[in-house]
Write a protein that holds these residues in place. Structure first.
Motif, PDB file in Angstrom:
ATOM      1  N   GLU A  37       0.806  -1.179  -0.060  1.00  0.00           N
ATOM      2  CA  GLU A  37       0.031   0.025   0.141  1.00  0.00           C
ATOM      3  C   GLU A  37       1.034   1.262   0.079  1.00  0.00           C
ATOM      4  O   GLU A  37       0.572   2.412  -0.421  1.00  0.00           O
ATOM      5  CB  GLU A  37      -0.891   0.047   1.112  1.00  0.00           C
ATOM      6  CG  GLU A  37      -2.087  -1.032   0.987  1.00  0.00           C
ATOM      7  CD  GLU A  37      -3.036  -0.563  -0.192  1.00  0.00           C
ATOM      8  OE1 GLU A  37      -3.171   0.465  -0.339  1.00  0.00           O
ATOM      9  OE2 GLU A  37      -3.457  -1.506  -0.958  1.00  0.00           O
ATOM     10  N   PHE A  40       1.696   1.929  -3.653  1.00  0.00           N
ATOM     11  CA  PHE A  40       0.477   2.619  -4.354  1.00  0.00           C
ATOM     12  C   PHE A  40       0.345   4.054  -3.757  1.00  0.00           C
ATOM     13  O   PHE A  40      -0.313   5.092  -4.502  1.00  0.00           O
ATOM     14  CB  PHE A  40      -0.611   1.502  -4.133  1.00  0.00           C
ATOM     15  CG  PHE A  40      -0.897   0.738  -5.048  1.00  0.00           C
ATOM     16  CD1 PHE A  40      -1.003   0.827  -6.407  1.00  0.00           C
ATOM     17  CD2 PHE A  40      -0.669  -0.625  -4.382  1.00  0.00           C
ATOM     18  CE1 PHE A  40      -0.913  -0.445  -7.118  1.00  0.00           C
ATOM     19  CE2 PHE A  40      -0.777  -1.972  -5.387  1.00  0.00           C
ATOM     20  CZ  PHE A  40      -0.734  -1.586  -6.595  1.00  0.00           C
ATOM     21  N   ALA A  41       0.438   4.154  -2.425  1.00  0.00           N
ATOM     22  CA  ALA A  41       0.394   5.691  -2.127  1.00  0.00           C
ATOM     23  C   ALA A  41       1.196   6.504  -2.677  1.00  0.00           C
ATOM     24  O   ALA A  41       0.911   7.754  -2.947  1.00  0.00           O
ATOM     25  CB  ALA A  41       0.496   5.632  -0.526  1.00  0.00           C
ATOM     26  N   SER A  44      -0.071   7.226  -5.962  1.00  0.00           N
ATOM     27  CA  SER A  44      -1.166   8.071  -5.956  1.00  0.00           C
ATOM     28  C   SER A  44      -1.152   9.613  -5.904  1.00  0.00           C
ATOM     29  O   SER A  44      -1.662  10.467  -6.518  1.00  0.00           O
ATOM     30  CB  SER A  44      -2.019   7.909  -4.843  1.00  0.00           C
ATOM     31  OG  SER A  44      -3.159   8.565  -4.744  1.00  0.00           O
ATOM     32  N   GLN A  45       0.098   9.904  -5.296  1.00  0.00           N
ATOM     33  CA  GLN A  45       0.620  11.276  -4.970  1.00  0.00           C
ATOM     34  C   GLN A  45       1.237  11.922  -6.639  1.00  0.00           C
ATOM     35  O   GLN A  45       0.865  13.018  -6.787  1.00  0.00           O
ATOM     36  CB  GLN A  45       1.955  11.380  -4.193  1.00  0.00           C
ATOM     37  CG  GLN A  45       1.437  11.146  -2.883  1.00  0.00           C
ATOM     38  CD  GLN A  45       2.774  11.192  -1.913  1.00  0.00           C
ATOM     39  OE1 GLN A  45       3.926  11.242  -2.358  1.00  0.00           O
ATOM     40  NE2 GLN A  45       2.325  10.883  -0.672  1.00  0.00           N
ATOM     41  N   LEU A  47      -0.948  11.190  -9.395  1.00  0.00           N
ATOM     42  CA  LEU A  47      -1.990  11.155 -10.055  1.00  0.00           C
ATOM     43  C   LEU A  47      -3.029  12.333  -9.726  1.00  0.00           C
ATOM     44  O   LEU A  47      -3.009  12.996  -8.896  1.00  0.00           O
ATOM     45  CB  LEU A  47      -2.599   9.975  -9.976  1.00  0.00           C
ATOM     46  CG  LEU A  47      -2.140   8.730 -10.100  1.00  0.00           C
ATOM     47  CD1 LEU A  47      -2.747   7.348  -9.723  1.00  0.00           C
ATOM     48  CD2 LEU A  47      -1.708   8.342 -11.533  1.00  0.00           C
ATOM     49  N   GLN A  49      -6.326  12.104 -10.009  1.00  0.00           N
ATOM     50  CA  GLN A  49      -7.566  11.459  -9.412  1.00  0.00           C
ATOM     51  C   GLN A  49      -7.047  10.458  -8.244  1.00  0.00           C
ATOM     52  O   GLN A  49      -6.033   9.701  -8.334  1.00  0.00           O
ATOM     53  CB  GLN A  49      -8.453  10.524 -10.395  1.00  0.00           C
ATOM     54  CG  GLN A  49      -8.879  11.820 -11.517  1.00  0.00           C
ATOM     55  CD  GLN A  49      -9.818  12.894 -11.003  1.00  0.00           C
ATOM     56  OE1 GLN A  49     -10.598  12.467 -10.165  1.00  0.00           O
ATOM     57  NE2 GLN A  49      -9.654  14.005 -11.293  1.00  0.00           N
ATOM     58  N   PRO A  50      -7.796   9.835  -7.364  1.00  0.00           N
ATOM     59  CA  PRO A  50      -7.654   8.940  -6.500  1.00  0.00           C
ATOM     60  C   PRO A  50      -7.562   7.737  -7.092  1.00  0.00           C
ATOM     61  O   PRO A  50      -8.169   7.306  -8.227  1.00  0.00           O
ATOM     62  CB  PRO A  50      -8.694   8.894  -5.744  1.00  0.00           C
ATOM     63  CG  PRO A  50      -9.572  10.207  -5.644  1.00  0.00           C
ATOM     64  CD  PRO A  50      -9.329  10.826  -7.043  1.00  0.00           C
ATOM     65  N   LEU A  51      -6.682   6.830  -6.433  1.00  0.00           N
ATOM     66  CA  LEU A  51      -6.560   5.257  -7.161  1.00  0.00           C
ATOM     67  C   LEU A  51      -8.048   4.662  -7.367  1.00  0.00           C
ATOM     68  O   LEU A  51      -8.969   4.667  -6.266  1.00  0.00           O
ATOM     69  CB  LEU A  51      -5.858   4.531  -6.579  1.00  0.00           C
ATOM     70  CG  LEU A  51      -4.229   4.559  -6.894  1.00  0.00           C
ATOM     71  CD1 LEU A  51      -3.429   4.061  -5.536  1.00  0.00           C
ATOM     72  CD2 LEU A  51      -3.810   4.280  -7.934  1.00  0.00           C
ATOM     73  N   ARG A  53     -10.705   1.473  -7.080  1.00  0.00           N
ATOM     74  CA  ARG A  53     -10.655   0.100  -6.764  1.00  0.00           C
ATOM     75  C   ARG A  53     -11.928  -0.735  -7.399  1.00  0.00           C
ATOM     76  O   ARG A  53     -12.904  -0.723  -6.827  1.00  0.00           O
ATOM     77  CB  ARG A  53     -10.915   0.153  -5.223  1.00  0.00           C
ATOM     78  CG  ARG A  53      -9.869   0.852  -4.454  1.00  0.00           C
ATOM     79  CD  ARG A  53      -8.769   0.217  -4.457  1.00  0.00           C
ATOM     80  NE  ARG A  53      -7.787   0.947  -3.694  1.00  0.00           N
ATOM     81  CZ  ARG A  53      -6.611   0.736  -3.096  1.00  0.00           C
ATOM     82  NH1 ARG A  53      -6.408  -0.831  -3.295  1.00  0.00           N
ATOM     83  NH2 ARG A  53      -5.694   1.240  -2.556  1.00  0.00           N
ATOM     84  N   VAL A 129      -5.839   2.990 -12.414  1.00  0.00           N
ATOM     85  CA  VAL A 129      -5.698   4.435 -12.502  1.00  0.00           C
ATOM     86  C   VAL A 129      -6.928   5.269 -13.438  1.00  0.00           C
ATOM     87  O   VAL A 129      -7.000   4.339 -14.212  1.00  0.00           O
ATOM     88  CB  VAL A 129      -4.157   4.753 -13.000  1.00  0.00           C
ATOM     89  CG1 VAL A 129      -4.143   6.435 -13.433  1.00  0.00           C
ATOM     90  CG2 VAL A 129      -3.331   4.500 -12.051  1.00  0.00           C
ATOM     91  N   ASP A 136      -1.219  11.190 -16.201  1.00  0.00           N
ATOM     92  CA  ASP A 136      -1.573  10.062 -15.437  1.00  0.00           C
ATOM     93  C   ASP A 136      -1.225   8.695 -16.214  1.00  0.00           C
ATOM     94  O   ASP A 136      -0.907   7.664 -15.574  1.00  0.00           O
ATOM     95  CB  ASP A 136      -3.219  10.240 -15.304  1.00  0.00           C
ATOM     96  CG  ASP A 136      -3.471  11.147 -14.363  1.00  0.00           C
ATOM     97  OD1 ASP A 136      -2.728  11.672 -13.416  1.00  0.00           O
ATOM     98  OD2 ASP A 136      -4.834  11.643 -14.448  1.00  0.00           O
TER      99      ASP A 136
END
Length: 783
Positions: A37, A40-41, A44-45, A47, A49-51, A53, A129, A136
């Motif tokens: 995680e 992935f964090a 995420s920084q 991008l 948009q949020p990741l 799921r 993503v 992105d």
């Protein structure tokens, strides 16, 4: 004639204690290699948009006792194409959201909760993503490459090959890249200043055709695009990369003939502008030569055309007898051969009991259209006893026609059900010379066929070598296809039964072609020779494509566009083994011993051809394997009826009560790998040494004994055929040097090697590839 007989003594010794080489297989969710995680964090920084799921859309209805989401919305919109395209975890055909294990169990999440199955992730990637910018996409591609992830590129989820999903993968969703622009004097980047200018429309990867048509109409222009109910197919994604057909392609060409420029993120993360003037090899390959295998398209620029009036005609009738059906469809095939050259297009379906066709005639008046069709309608009406119904009317523009016929409210749906297809392109020559045979073949298919009348006309005048598209398109006048389906929640055996029907129908459809050509986006996952079917036998000889230039030697885009992701490939190759053998000629006073390996995922048929080329024989005569009364044979040999050989169909009775089984359906791993029948055993169930007898008719009597050395980790660096004591690779393999790499072989289920010629071509092609790219792992033409 004596029988050339080889005795294989297979001593199943179990796994040998070798250190496994670092795998080239992609890392999947749930494996220890999967990023944590924290990783992935960090992604995420980077991008906008949020990741994501992603989950299967029906998951909102689970658990049944307390639904986790808006189940009422799911039930109301499950077959709404626009709604499904807006869900990152939804595919337009939900069978591709599920996953069929090799043991026959199915993982899925079903709308019908009363079926009693739990909701499982299936083939929907668990994380991804939501790309809103080029940056992105670049971040996602670099992350996937760095972590060796299976990268699944998804736009709208329209895909009859399931390429928009990937079990355990990492999703890149391009659906929200909606930018549009127009230029009445567009010049491709890198072109000389004196170059031709285009009236062009540029569409972002997430633009759908109904949006593209709206935008083009605002500019007073027409662009060639996909035709579907609701217009939800992506305008700059798989439709284009696979070729891009339309009812108006006979007038203006296919999608690949109309695109002027593409922007694409390639495997090394660069964002390239490709066209005829820069990166022309990539531009060539992206236009029909492999789908999304080469990168992620971010935008496409199409030349536009002036709007035009058209006339639409619809003809339908019923048949009261097979003879009437034969007569009408024969005449229809002849009619369409002429109309396609007149740049008419449309759609049809017919069976032994009925016939429907919708024609559009661009820039043709209603009066001329009706006069052109009148002879066919009159004869059909006479043949059917007055059962013909017709409709004809003129429209001022394509845009008016499209909205009235395909984009009207309550026009029905094409999505939300379990569907797989098989198809073939119909050549103009056969339609003209053998219309009765074509009609008879198509009418022989139970349930009937559908046809897209989307070829011919100007398509025939375009140089086949100008794009990576299958050259069969340049001789075709249409595409005929057959579908199979199954109910939601069907068992694995029921799904496989329907797929077998599809395979049989593929063999029937193949008889309407001279080259087995098919449309890359609407075809079968189970082709006997996918390279020939989807790309043509010479496609990659036309213009060599240097993959390393774009980072594709180590790319994340390992997915061939002609198979349903690489889930089966991963399951068959990753973490499995190679069978190591030793072969010796028993009759020789000084036996020439050779060692070789084949993947345990090989079939007996593939083992047969490995031995043939190993020994330098390369002859295809009758042969069989006998393993304690169970006989494995090939469908191409005289053990089967002449009709079966002609039809190229493995008989259904091949695995029947006489103990005979089709050799191309049985894996070595079924008997000799982990979990197999004789896994880890030195003897058979009777306490004897396990012996596999290979009987081969060559006119002499020889015996070769092959000892099964054991199972070895499937290594990317170890050769398939190797001999430490002598130069094993002789004659037919000399062009390869001394080794033939394991990862250059087709995995099981991607190709059925039906005859010696195809295997020979495969070997020669790998030799050619080896000469061009010494360490290359993926060559798009073969994989």
């Amino acid at each position: 004639m004596a029988l050339f007989r080889f005795v294989y003594t297979l001593l199943a010794l179990g796994d040998v204690g070798l250190t496994q080489a670092a795998p080239k297989c992609r890392c999947l969710y749930g494996q220890s290699c999967w990023p944590d995680e924290a990783s992935f964090a960090v992604l995420s920084q980077q991008l906008s948009q949020p990741l994501l799921r992603p989950v299967p859309p029906a998951s909102a209805c689970y658990p049944v006792s307390s639904p986790s989401g808006n189940c009422a919305e799911v039930l109301a919109k499950f077959t709404d194409a626009s709604w499904r395209s807006d869900q990152p975890g939804a595919l337009e055909n939900p069978n591709f959201e599920t996953y069929l294990h090799r043991n026959g169990t199915v993982d899925g999440c079903y709308r019908d909760t009363t079926l009693g199955f739990p909701c499982k992730q299936g083939s929907v990637p668990p994380i991804g993503v939501d790309a809103r910018t080029v940056e992105d996409i670049q971040a996602a591609v670099v992350f996937a490459r760095k972590n060796n992830l299976r990268l699944v590129v998804k736009n709208t989820g329209h895909d009859y090959l399931g390429r928009s999903a990937g079990r355990g993968g990492f999703m890149l969703w391009t659906h929200h890249l909606k930018d549009t622009s127009h230029s009445d004097s567009f010049i491709p980047q890198g072109a000389p200043t004196s170059s031709k200018t285009y009236n062009a429309v540029t569409l972002g990867a997430g633009v759908q055709w109904h949006e593209a048509y709206d935008y083009a109409n605002q500019q007073g222009r027409f662009i060639v695009g996909g035709i579907s109910l609701g217009g939800t197919v992506g305008a700059a994604g798989g439709w284009l990369l696979g070729g891009g057909h339309s009812a108006f392609a006979p007038r203006h060409g296919l999608g690949v003939d109309n695109v002027i420029q593409l922007k694409v993120v390639v495997a090394d993360g660069r964002h390239l502008t490709v066209n005829a003037y820069q990166h022309s090899d990539l531009f060539w390959a992206l236009r029909g030569g492999g789908g999304g295998t080469y990168g992620v398209v971010t935008s496409a620029t199409y030349q536009s055309h002036p709007e035009f009036p058209l006339t639409m005609s619809v003809i339908s009738t019923n048949f009261s007898s097979p003879d009437i059906a034969q007569s009408v469809i024969t005449e229809f095939i002849s009619l369409h051969a002429n109309l396609s050259n007149a740049q008419w297009g449309g759609y049809t379906s017919f069976s032994k009991s009925n016939f429907q066709v919708l024609y559009v005639a661009p820039n043709v008046s209603q009066e001329v259209t009706e006069a052109t069709l009148a002879p066919f309608i009159a004869r059909t009406n006479t043949t059917t006893g007055g059962a013909v119904q017709t409709l004809s009317f003129a429209l001022p523009s394509f845009y008016t026609w499209y909205n009235a016929v395909f984009n009207a409210p309550d026009q029905g749906t094409q999505v939300g059900s379990q569907v797989e297809l098989t198809s073939r392109l119909l050549p103009l020559r056969l339609a003209r010379e053998q219309p009765a045979n074509i009609a008879k073949t198509l009418l022989s298919i139970d349930g009937g066929v559908a046809g897209n009348l989307i070829a011919g006309g100007v398509i025939h005048s375009i140089d086949p070598s100008s794009t990576g598209l299958n050259p069969s398109w340049r001789k075709a006048i249409g595409q005929f296809y057959v579908a199979v389906g199954w109910p939601e929640g069907a068992s694995g055996s029921e799904i496989l039964h329907q797929r077998n029907i599809l395979k049989q129908n593929t063999d029937v459809l193949d008889k309407i072609t001279t080259d087995s050509g098919a449309y890359l986006n609407e075809g079968s996952l189970y082709e006997r020779d996918f390279r020939k079917t989807y790309f043509g036998s010479t496609t990659f000889c036309v213009q060599p494509f240097h993959l390393p230039t774009y980072g594709i030697m180590e790319e994340p885009f390992i997915l061939p566009s002609y198979i349903s992701l690489d889930s089966q490939r991963h399951e068959l190759l990753c973490g499995l083994t190679a069978c190591a053998f030793e072969i010796a000629s028993v009759n020789s006073s000084s036996p020439n011993r050779r060692t070789f390996e084949v993947p345990s995922s090989f079939t007996f048929e593939e083992l047969h051809w490995s031995i043939q080329y190993l020994m330098g024989w390369a002859c295809d005569q009758d042969h069989e394997f006998n393993f304690y009364g169970r006989v494995y044979r090939g469908a191409q040999h005289t053990h089967f009826s002449e009709e079966d050989v002609i039809l190229k169909v493995a008989p259904k009775s091949i695995d029947d009560d006489d103990g005979v089984q089709d050799e191309h359906e049985v894996l070595l791993s079924d008997l000799f790998s982990s979990g197999g029948r004789f896994s880890g055993e030195v003897t058979n169930p009777n306490g004897e040494v396990a012996v596999l007898v290979y009987t081969y008719d060559l006119g002499d009597y020889w015996e070769h004994e092959i000892k099964f050395i054991g199972l070895q980790p499937l290594s990317d660096s170890r050769p398939l055929l190797m001999s430490p004591s002598d130069n094993l690779v002789e004659q037919s393999l000399n062009t390869m040097g001394d080794t033939l790499e394991l990862d250059q072989l087709e995995p099981r289920n991607l190709v059925d090697f039906q005859d010696q010629d195809r295997w020979k071509v495969h070997i020669e092609r790998m030799a050619e590839v080896s000469g061009q790219f010494a360490k290359m792992e993926i060559y798009e033409d073969d994989f």
